[in-house]
Design an enzyme around this catalytic site. Structure first.
Site, PDB file in Angstrom:
ATOM      1  CB  THR B 146      19.332   7.161   9.466  1.00 54.69           C
ATOM      2  OG1 THR B 146      19.964   7.598   8.283  1.00 54.69           O
ATOM      3  CG2 THR B 146      19.337   8.215  10.700  1.00 54.69           C
ATOM      4  CE  LYS B 168      22.127  10.101   8.877  1.00 55.70           C
ATOM      5  NZ  LYS B 168      20.811  10.868   8.252  1.00 55.70           N
ATOM      6  CB  THR B 179      19.474  14.428   7.921  1.00 53.03           C
ATOM      7  OG1 THR B 179      18.508  15.031   8.217  1.00 53.03           O
ATOM      8  CG2 THR B 179      20.692  15.627   8.665  1.00 53.03           C
ATOM      9  CD  GLU B 259      18.847   2.615   2.961  1.00 50.34           C
ATOM     10  OE1 GLU B 259      17.721   2.164   2.432  1.00 50.34           O
ATOM     11  OE2 GLU B 259      19.020   2.598   4.168  1.00 50.34           O
ATOM     12  CG  ASN B 378      12.860   7.815  -0.182  1.00 49.21           C
ATOM     13  OD1 ASN B 378      12.936   8.472   1.102  1.00 49.21           O
ATOM     14  ND2 ASN B 378      13.475   7.286  -1.060  1.00 49.21           N
ATOM     15  CB  THR B 383       2.428   4.088   6.535  1.00 51.84           C
ATOM     16  OG1 THR B 383       3.251   3.551   5.530  1.00 51.84           O
ATOM     17  CG2 THR B 383       2.025   5.520   6.190  1.00 51.84           C
TER      18      THR B 383
END
Lengths: 383, 383
Positions: B146, B168, B179, B259, B378, B383
């Protein structure tokens, strides 16, 4: 109209040099009676600062003549020497008041792991105790500020008596300082056991439901002191209401002033099978770093609400939960509900309503968003 | 050398258009046997994504022919329709393999609360299943990324057999995606019950001890598939060692690539009265937002370590705890120890050692620092 709003109390706040800034940093609140009944609640952290260990002993006696408070140092994780420092502080205040150290409570806030500069602190007391006056409530509230941008105080007038209070901190959101201190005063005449019950009930639904970042301080202290100077023994339910209202008022001030925060968030849990379930679910949502980031970004991310609730053992069925943000039910029956574009999160106040659809109990937890400012302020202060 | 390192496995990763970026987003891992024994562990979150609910049913049978994985959508909080989508996915893969849907596991990762674009997903399967090959392990690992900046895979060679794996995610640190997915393959020949025991033991000390932000995903899945194609039935203890090593290797990769993180932090708790105490204390420290901010600021703030440990019910005395950061014991006996100026926190790896001085058990929890980048990533993604 801080802690000196009720009759029988004097207070002062002075600059003793504990803070490098030269701001006020030592406060005293003196109860001139005729009663000195008192109650206290303290941090549940097992690592307790020296002033907490000391004040717990004092409060066991149910009587407090005066409270000494300092900012500029938490006196936590300072070992036996730190405890001696607190004891010395209480003895010094007692001598100035010609009273017993066993009835002097002490509160400290500031960095953990450093000894207090005792010469400065004791000299500050030499100045503060004689200066304590009926006008000193605001200065005392000012002296316990750490990174609070404003002094925090509140009062309520009951039937023939008054409740006053001051507080500092914002849970653990205040960088480094990590501490919530609160002194509530009243000229009502009530015994210590009743004050204790009232204080525990009030804090359970106010201070205990503020959860800014899930961290728990070593120094948190809330004291309730009664002088009896009004001669009024209030009806307990009404007194409870006034004390709870003062605590709730201070909580709102703490959340609004929380450093690094740009949003005040109320997590309202309804439809719970019990109040404990509502609190557990609300606390889990309030502690979700991802949800707090989303609110910061004004993103109505109900998925993060659900995944937080899912970590609790509160009674609920995942496919029956509803979530509203600022009144728009964007999650219905555990999946997507009304249009998320209808949610307006631009204001400072954000209300997240979680309907567990499992009963009729409710609770509200107050928190703040997670911001880059929070990280900045908490990553750089002590170096 | 990903999931296709062991004999008996084919894999592929294709771009099916689920991700707007056009990157690979659908993967398959096919077990050609002769055995198809399998085990799985899943998120403990009560709000489980449709593919988790489906795959839990599949794994109850102890047999897996193939795993379908997609990025670009978590299929979580999507209700009965979302479950139907997962079922349809499994049926479609089964048809392509001329096999039973009851032995097709499904894993999804991406945004919560949105339906998957099923046309694109099924067309992706039409491409991926025939393309699955012995060379496809890396592409499969790529397709489940991702915001992972690199594909993550590992393998170990045992006595006459091989263990391979891909993964991942970074706990909940990966923005939005929330996840961790992992598929472990082996050509060893072991029954499902033994695989299950080995997998639970391996994850208990690896994936279960990675705690980046305390959040728990709705989709976490770790699968262990055995083809038996090597003809080797390994000695269980040695097999356990290999599987645990592969999991630990992947955990290191997840933490390193998390991240928003600038530090990889190991919380080593020693001197605990039991392993559960060590885990509880380590997890409390790993979840302290204040401590994580301090590490980001390279501030050896042992007070925040102690105040986190103090929130647990692990056996310890506050005045006996010792804390080292990168080997310097800056807290001894619950108070200030060696000179904090000696602590060098400039590297990416930071080790915090907490000695509870209460016994001889130990555990390590892995986490990351809390950074402004974490907040940024995050707060803005959906949006």
């Amino acid at each position: 109209m801080s802690v000196t709003a009720p009759l029988g109390f004097r207070a002062a706040g002075v600059a003793a040099g504990l803070k490098p800034s030269g701001s006020r940093d030592v406060a005293v609140v003196v109860n001139d009676g005729p009663s000195r009944a008192a109650a206290g609640v303290f941090t549940a952290n097992r690592v307790k600062a020296a002033p907490v260990l000391w004040s717990q002993q004092v409060l066991r006696g149910g009587r407090v003549r005066a409270v000494v408070l300092n900012s500029g140092g938490a006196n936590a994780c300072t070992g036996a020497d730190g405890f001696t420092d607190t004891h010395t502080t209480a003895e010094h205040a007692a001598a100035l008041l010609d009273d017993s150290a066993a009835e002097i409570a002490v509160c400290s806030t500031g960095l953990i792991g450093e000894r207090l500069p005792m010469d400065a602190l004791l000299a500050g007391l030499d100045e503060a105790v004689p200066a304590a006056s009926r006008d000193g409530g605001i200065n005392a509230a000012d002296a316990i500020r750490t990174t609070d941008t404003v002094a925090k105080f509140a009062f309520r007038r009951g039937e023939g008596y008054t409740v006053g209070a001051m507080a500092k901190g914002a849970g653990m959101l205040a960088p480094a300082l990590a501490t919530m201190l609160c002194v509530i005063t009243t000229d009502a005449d009530l015994p210590a056991e009743q004050l204790d019950a009232v204080l525990r009930t009030a804090t359970a639904t106010t201070f205990d439901r503020v959860d800014t970042d899930g961290c728990m301080s070593t120094n948190d202290t809330v004291l309730l002191l009664a002088s009896g100077a009004s001669g009024t023994t209030p009806e307990l339910a009404e007194f409870q209401q006034q004390v709870t209202a003062v605590c709730a008022d201070l909580c709102r001030q703490l959340i609004t002033d929380a450093e690094g925060a740009s949003k005040s968030i109320a997590i309202e849990v309804v439809g719970a099978a019990g109040e404990a379930d509502a609190v557990a679910a609300g606390r889990a949502v309030a502690r979700s770093a991802l949800l707090k980031c989303a609110v910061h970004g004004e993103d109505p991310n109900w998925g993060r609400v659900l995944s937080a609730v899912g970590t609790t053992d509160a009674a609920f069925e995942p496919d029956r939960v509803n979530v509203a943000i600022n009144g728009v039910w964007i999650c219905r029956g555990g999946t997507v509900g009304d249009d998320r574009a209808k949610v307006d999160m631009r204001g400072r106040e954000v209300t997240i309503t979680v309907d567990l659809a499992a009963g009729s109990d409710a609770a509200t937890i107050w928190t703040t968003d997670l911001t880059a400012d929070y990280v900045h302020e908490n990553s750089a202060y002590s170096t």
